[in-house]
Write a protein that holds these residues in place. Structure first.
Motif: not given
Ligand SMILES: [Zn+2]
Length: 448
Positions: A66, A68, A232
């Protein structure tokens, strides 16, 4: 075919027997592992290039489930905030990202992941400003430059503040545009073949930024194309409250009602889970990407890792976005996973080897590649981290695996991705780190 041998190292195989060789070898042929064993290298490999790896620990390359990456350019903001406060402060900043900012931020984030032992990373990109250019393509280009195996997901938000969502309307997209762009991203980038360096996934953002219609339609697109689903869930108490208010159920019950609990789904966080939710995740084979640093940084809570594992839920590790982790080191997450589990559940709650399992095999399972990645075994892909554990911080520690997980981050002697060196002697070989640093600083400055 080029043969490379790592010789004389401690080998943590993560194979089915969880074999460990205090002094062993790993043979790489092309992009695959050809042999792993204890003792000196067999004569069969006399012609191979041999790396003297004495004083090192060889582990499977770590798998980040995970992230970003674009957030590398927005670190150090809203540092004492809850998730919802942090998001509310950052959404307007993210609304100004473009392809150049994302390319530079993603390059820096991937460089740092490589420097911390990661060979495969996912990315969850869900902010697509109207005049931002091809921001998803920018992450793909960055991963090619750095040389990591990449599993980007096409994220999305379609529930703006005017319709009861958390994000401002101007960072959301229209549902039809999202679905079209998602199909196009899969057509443009996804490689389903064995040994693939890039596989796409589909990832609407969260219950408070996405409509149920988008969740259902996105799952349809993913399943039509045979790619995996990600989102999420159950990150904070605020989210629990939001789901109770808007859907009359818990976040996991909400996902269940949308057809989002299944073996092709992995979920970031899973912090606020009751026993029924854990049982349902286990029964459906739905995975959890545990992001301990981000959960602690935002004060979200502590994931019930030991209970998830006891129930048989697939669990991997993720750094989460750079702006809620700040450090974004994957070996750092292995350490945090142990410490957080033990802070909550005592010294037996998670062992250092279990944590390494989450960072390797667990991650491979979450992204659907347990047959190719996550252990050092013949015929698996040659994604290998070779850590130097004979320096000041670790020399003569009784257990090298404990040195790696609980100690200071060791220098990375070598990082192989698909058989190719990406880090050597703790330095990147694929990109110029100083140039990447300058570019990342420019990207952050552009958003201030
Ligand atoms: Zn996240």
């Amino acid at each position: 075919m080029t043969q490379l041998v790592l010789s004389g190292c401690y080998v943590l195989t993560m194979d089915a027997a969880r074999a460990e060789h205090p002094s062993g070898y790993v043979v790489v042929e092309g992009n695959q592992i050809a042999a792993v064993g204890a003792g000196p290298v067999p004569d069969t490999y006399a012609e191979a290039r041999v790396i003297d790896a004495a004083g090192c620990l060889a582990t499977p390359g770590l798998i980040n489930t995970h992230h970003h990456l674009y957030q590398w350019a927005t670190r150090g903001r809203a540092v004492d905030s809850t998730l919802f406060q942090w998001l509310t402060e950052l959404y307007p900043v993210w609304a100004r990202i473009d392809a150049q900012v994302v390319r530079d931020a993603a390059t820096a984030g991937l460089c740092w992941l490589a420097r911390t032992g990661c060979t495969t990373s996912t990315d969850h990109h869900y902010v697509f400003p109207r005049r931002g250019g091809d921001v998803l393509g920018a992450t793909v280009a960055a991963a090619r430059d750095v040389g990591l195996r990449f599993h980007p997901t096409r994220g999305s938000m379609d529930l703006g503040a005017s319709s009861g969502g958390l994000p401002p309307d101007d960072v959301t997209e229209d549902l039809d545009a999202i679905l079209a762009a998602t199909s196009k991203a899969i057509a443009d980038f996804h490689d389903p073949l064995p040994g693939s360096m890039l596989r796409m996934g589909v990832a609407p953002c969260s219950p408070f930024s996405v409509t149920g219609e988008l969740m259902t339609a996105a799952a349809g697109v993913a399943r039509d194309h045979g790619v995996r689903l990600h989102t999420h869930i159950a990150e904070t108490a605020d989210e629990d409250e939001y789901c109770g208010e808007h859907f009359g159920c818990t976040p996991v019950e909400y996902l269940d009602s949308l057809g989002w609990l299944a073996e092709d789904v992995w979920l970031a966080h899973g912090v606020h889970l009751d026993d029924a939710a854990i049982a349902r995740l286990a029964a459906t084979g739905t995975g959890i990407a545990h992001c301990p640093s981000s959960n602690a940084r935002l004060g979200a809570g502590i994931c019930r890792t030991a209970d998830l594992l006891a129930a048989g839920v697939p669990v991997g590790l993720g750094v989460d976005g750079s702006a809620s982790n700040e450090e974004s080191s994957l070996i750092g997450e292995a350490r945090e996973a142990v410490l957080m589990a033990r802070a909550a559940g005592g010294p037996q709650a998670l062992t250092v080897r279990q944590s390494m399992e989450l960072a390797t095999l667990g991650g491979a399972r979450l992204i659907g590649r347990a047959g190719e990645l996550g252990s050092l075994e013949p015929s698996k892909l040659a994604d290998i981290a070779l850590w130097r554990v004979d320096g000041l911080a670790h020399a003569d520690i009784a257990d090298p695996v404990a040195a790696l997980v609980l100690g200071a981050r060791p220098p990375l002697e070598l990082l192989l991705v698909n058989g190719r060196p990406v880090v050597e002697h703790d330095e990147l070989t694929t990109v110029d780190e100083r140039a990447a640093t300058k570019a990342a600083a420019r990207a952050a400055a552009a958003l201030r």
